[in-house]
Design a protein around this motif. Structure first.
Motif, PDB file in Angstrom:
ATOM      1  N   GLU A   1      38.121  36.985  60.213  1.00 28.82           N
ATOM      2  CA  GLU A   1      37.671  35.655  59.778  1.00 28.82           C
ATOM      3  C   GLU A   1      37.010  35.727  58.401  1.00 28.82           C
ATOM      4  O   GLU A   1      37.295  34.924  57.513  1.00 28.82           O
ATOM      5  CB  GLU A   1      36.680  35.053  60.788  1.00 28.82           C
ATOM      6  CG  GLU A   1      37.249  34.777  62.169  1.00 28.82           C
ATOM      7  CD  GLU A   1      37.360  36.027  63.043  1.00 28.82           C
ATOM      8  OE1 GLU A   1      36.590  36.991  62.869  1.00 28.82           O
ATOM      9  OE2 GLU A   1      38.260  36.039  63.907  1.00 28.82           O
ATOM     10  N   VAL A   2      36.131  36.686  58.238  1.00 25.89           N
ATOM     11  CA  VAL A   2      35.430  36.821  56.954  1.00 25.89           C
ATOM     12  C   VAL A   2      36.413  37.255  55.876  1.00 25.89           C
ATOM     13  O   VAL A   2      36.363  36.782  54.741  1.00 25.89           O
ATOM     14  CB  VAL A   2      34.246  37.814  57.075  1.00 25.89           C
ATOM     15  CG1 VAL A   2      33.599  38.063  55.729  1.00 25.89           C
ATOM     16  CG2 VAL A   2      33.223  37.288  58.073  1.00 25.89           C
ATOM     17  N   GLN A   3      37.347  38.125  56.235  1.00 19.26           N
ATOM     18  CA  GLN A   3      38.332  38.585  55.258  1.00 19.26           C
ATOM     19  C   GLN A   3      39.178  37.418  54.748  1.00 19.26           C
ATOM     20  O   GLN A   3      39.496  37.347  53.564  1.00 19.26           O
ATOM     21  CB  GLN A   3      39.216  39.666  55.872  1.00 19.26           C
ATOM     22  CG  GLN A   3      40.072  40.366  54.837  1.00 19.26           C
ATOM     23  CD  GLN A   3      40.733  41.602  55.393  1.00 19.26           C
ATOM     24  OE1 GLN A   3      40.671  41.871  56.578  1.00 19.26           O
ATOM     25  NE2 GLN A   3      41.372  42.356  54.525  1.00 19.26           N
TER      26      GLN A   3
ATOM     27  N   GLN B   1      38.730  33.483  48.010  1.00 16.86           N
ATOM     28  CA  GLN B   1      37.917  33.607  46.793  1.00 16.86           C
ATOM     29  C   GLN B   1      38.593  34.529  45.779  1.00 16.86           C
ATOM     30  O   GLN B   1      38.569  34.253  44.582  1.00 16.86           O
ATOM     31  CB  GLN B   1      36.528  34.148  47.119  1.00 16.86           C
ATOM     32  CG  GLN B   1      35.648  33.179  47.872  1.00 16.86           C
ATOM     33  CD  GLN B   1      34.282  33.785  48.160  1.00 16.86           C
ATOM     34  OE1 GLN B   1      33.809  34.612  47.401  1.00 16.86           O
ATOM     35  NE2 GLN B   1      33.684  33.369  49.263  1.00 16.86           N
ATOM     36  N   ILE B   2      39.204  35.574  46.271  1.00 15.84           N
ATOM     37  CA  ILE B   2      39.870  36.521  45.376  1.00 15.84           C
ATOM     38  C   ILE B   2      41.058  35.855  44.689  1.00 15.84           C
ATOM     39  O   ILE B   2      41.265  36.021  43.488  1.00 15.84           O
ATOM     40  CB  ILE B   2      40.339  37.770  46.166  1.00 15.84           C
ATOM     41  CG1 ILE B   2      39.133  38.591  46.598  1.00 15.84           C
ATOM     42  CG2 ILE B   2      41.293  38.624  45.330  1.00 15.84           C
ATOM     43  CD1 ILE B   2      39.457  39.729  47.545  1.00 15.84           C
ATOM     44  N   GLN B   3      41.814  35.051  45.427  1.00 12.24           N
ATOM     45  CA  GLN B   3      42.986  34.402  44.857  1.00 12.24           C
ATOM     46  C   GLN B   3      42.599  33.351  43.818  1.00 12.24           C
ATOM     47  O   GLN B   3      43.360  33.072  42.912  1.00 12.24           O
ATOM     48  CB  GLN B   3      43.818  33.764  45.956  1.00 12.24           C
ATOM     49  CG  GLN B   3      44.482  34.800  46.840  1.00 12.24           C
ATOM     50  CD  GLN B   3      45.140  34.188  48.065  1.00 12.24           C
ATOM     51  OE1 GLN B   3      45.069  32.988  48.287  1.00 12.24           O
ATOM     52  NE2 GLN B   3      45.763  35.044  48.868  1.00 12.24           N
ATOM     53  N   ASN B   4      41.409  32.793  43.905  1.00 14.03           N
ATOM     54  CA  ASN B   4      40.984  31.728  42.999  1.00 14.03           C
ATOM     55  C   ASN B   4      40.288  32.241  41.740  1.00 14.03           C
ATOM     56  O   ASN B   4      39.871  31.444  40.918  1.00 14.03           O
ATOM     57  CB  ASN B   4      40.058  30.745  43.717  1.00 14.03           C
ATOM     58  CG  ASN B   4      40.792  29.962  44.784  1.00 14.03           C
ATOM     59  OD1 ASN B   4      42.003  29.760  44.694  1.00 14.03           O
ATOM     60  ND2 ASN B   4      40.068  29.542  45.803  1.00 14.03           N
ATOM     61  N   ARG B   5      40.119  33.511  41.578  1.00 10.46           N
ATOM     62  CA  ARG B   5      39.490  34.020  40.355  1.00 10.46           C
ATOM     63  C   ARG B   5      40.138  35.322  39.934  1.00 10.46           C
ATOM     64  O   ARG B   5      40.722  36.034  40.717  1.00 10.46           O
ATOM     65  CB  ARG B   5      37.987  34.185  40.513  1.00 10.46           C
ATOM     66  CG  ARG B   5      37.559  35.085  41.622  1.00 10.46           C
ATOM     67  CD  ARG B   5      36.076  35.329  41.675  1.00 10.46           C
ATOM     68  NE  ARG B   5      35.288  34.130  41.530  1.00 10.46           N
ATOM     69  CZ  ARG B   5      34.008  34.126  41.306  1.00 10.46           C
ATOM     70  NH1 ARG B   5      33.371  35.245  41.189  1.00 10.46           N
ATOM     71  NH2 ARG B   5      33.343  33.013  41.191  1.00 10.46           N
ATOM     72  N   LYS B   6      39.990  35.568  38.673  1.00 12.23           N
ATOM     73  CA  LYS B   6      40.489  36.837  38.159  1.00 12.23           C
ATOM     74  C   LYS B   6      39.391  37.880  38.356  1.00 12.23           C
ATOM     75  O   LYS B   6      38.237  37.652  38.005  1.00 12.23           O
ATOM     76  CB  LYS B   6      40.813  36.735  36.684  1.00 12.23           C
ATOM     77  CG  LYS B   6      42.062  35.940  36.402  1.00 12.23           C
ATOM     78  CD  LYS B   6      42.401  36.041  34.947  1.00 12.23           C
ATOM     79  CE  LYS B   6      43.734  35.364  34.692  1.00 12.23           C
ATOM     80  NZ  LYS B   6      44.165  35.511  33.322  1.00 12.23           N
TER      81      LYS B   6
ATOM     82  N   LEU C   1      31.848  38.442  44.123  1.00 13.39           N
ATOM     83  CA  LEU C   1      32.834  39.487  43.922  1.00 13.39           C
ATOM     84  C   LEU C   1      32.635  40.228  42.608  1.00 13.39           C
ATOM     85  O   LEU C   1      33.103  41.341  42.444  1.00 13.39           O
ATOM     86  CB  LEU C   1      34.243  38.903  43.991  1.00 13.39           C
ATOM     87  CG  LEU C   1      34.612  38.274  45.333  1.00 13.39           C
ATOM     88  CD1 LEU C   1      35.994  37.637  45.264  1.00 13.39           C
ATOM     89  CD2 LEU C   1      34.560  39.292  46.434  1.00 13.39           C
ATOM     90  N   ASN C   2      31.929  39.600  41.660  1.00 12.41           N
ATOM     91  CA  ASN C   2      31.680  40.274  40.386  1.00 12.41           C
ATOM     92  C   ASN C   2      30.713  41.451  40.553  1.00 12.41           C
ATOM     93  O   ASN C   2      30.663  42.341  39.729  1.00 12.41           O
ATOM     94  CB  ASN C   2      31.119  39.295  39.356  1.00 12.41           C
ATOM     95  CG  ASN C   2      32.147  38.253  38.978  1.00 12.41           C
ATOM     96  OD1 ASN C   2      33.327  38.571  38.871  1.00 12.41           O
ATOM     97  ND2 ASN C   2      31.706  37.024  38.799  1.00 12.41           N
ATOM     98  N   LYS C   3      29.923  41.432  41.609  1.00 13.34           N
ATOM     99  CA  LYS C   3      28.949  42.498  41.828  1.00 13.34           C
ATOM    100  C   LYS C   3      29.486  43.593  42.744  1.00 13.34           C
ATOM    101  O   LYS C   3      28.822  44.579  42.967  1.00 13.34           O
ATOM    102  CB  LYS C   3      27.671  41.909  42.420  1.00 13.34           C
ATOM    103  CG  LYS C   3      26.937  41.022  41.441  1.00 13.34           C
ATOM    104  CD  LYS C   3      25.646  40.526  42.012  1.00 13.34           C
ATOM    105  CE  LYS C   3      24.950  39.622  40.993  1.00 13.34           C
ATOM    106  NZ  LYS C   3      23.742  39.034  41.536  1.00 13.34           N
TER     107      LYS C   3
END
Length: 188
Positions: A21-23, A29-34, A5-7
């Motif tokens: 499903e992929v979303q 992943q989005i909820q677990n990182r800033k 997600l950083n890229k």
């Protein structure tokens, strides 16, 4: 599947294209990182390019429509050259009596009159109290001579507002002049 997600620079576009499903996986992943958000700096550049491409496509469609008339009426004019040499907002095709047989959308945008309203009328309906008799007289004479010309005329929009219009009129010829095309634009 793991996504970096950083890229990702345009997360909303990326997310809108995912299956449910992929979303779901990506959402966790989005909820677990800033995620550091970036301002949308390129939208104005994108829209400028998009607007230009849209304008080019519309002009191409208008040219193709006129070329269709040229084929139907067997005009011998080099209309591709005419389109390349003339900047315009409004396009009007008239018969020998100056009755309008076709206008583009730019005509409606420039004047406020619908395409349907303009059909089978002469452009005289655009004239009003500020239209100069000299301009009308010069246009009439050049139309009778059936020669290409450029003229400025003060026309009036549907709302009554006067505007100066540059008109370039070209006779359309098969064995003889059968129609006229007018390339028009508002000038200041």
């Amino acid at each position: 599947m793991k996504y970096d997600l950083n890229k990702m620079m345009c997360l909303d576009v990326f997310l809108s294209d995912l299956t449910k499903e992929v979303q779901h996986t990506v959402d966790s992943q989005i909820q677990n990182r800033k995620i550091r958000s970036m301002p949308l700096l390129s939208w104005d550049l994108y829209m400028e390019g998009y607007s230009h491409q849209l304008a080019v496509a519309i002009k191409r469609l208008e040219r193709d429509k006129v070329l269709g008339f040229a084929q139907k009426f067997n005009w011998k004019n080099d209309l591709n050259f005419a389109f390349s040499e003339n900047d315009y907002e409004a396009l009007i095709i008239m018969d020998l009596n100056q009755n309008i047989i076709w206008v583009n959308e730019g005509f409606s945008t420039m004047t406020g009159y619908s395409k349907k309203f303009a059909m089978n009328k002469t452009p005289k309906f655009l004239q009003g109290k500020e239209t100069l008799e000299d301009s009308k007289s010069r246009i009439r004479k050049k139309i009778l001579l059936q020669v290409p010309f450029k003229e400025l005329i003060i026309n009036h929009k549907k709302n009554g507002m006067a505007y100066t219009c540059e008109v370039k009129i070209i006779p359309l010829i098969s064995d003889r002049t059968t129609h006229f095309i007018a390339f028009e634009k508002e000038v200041i």
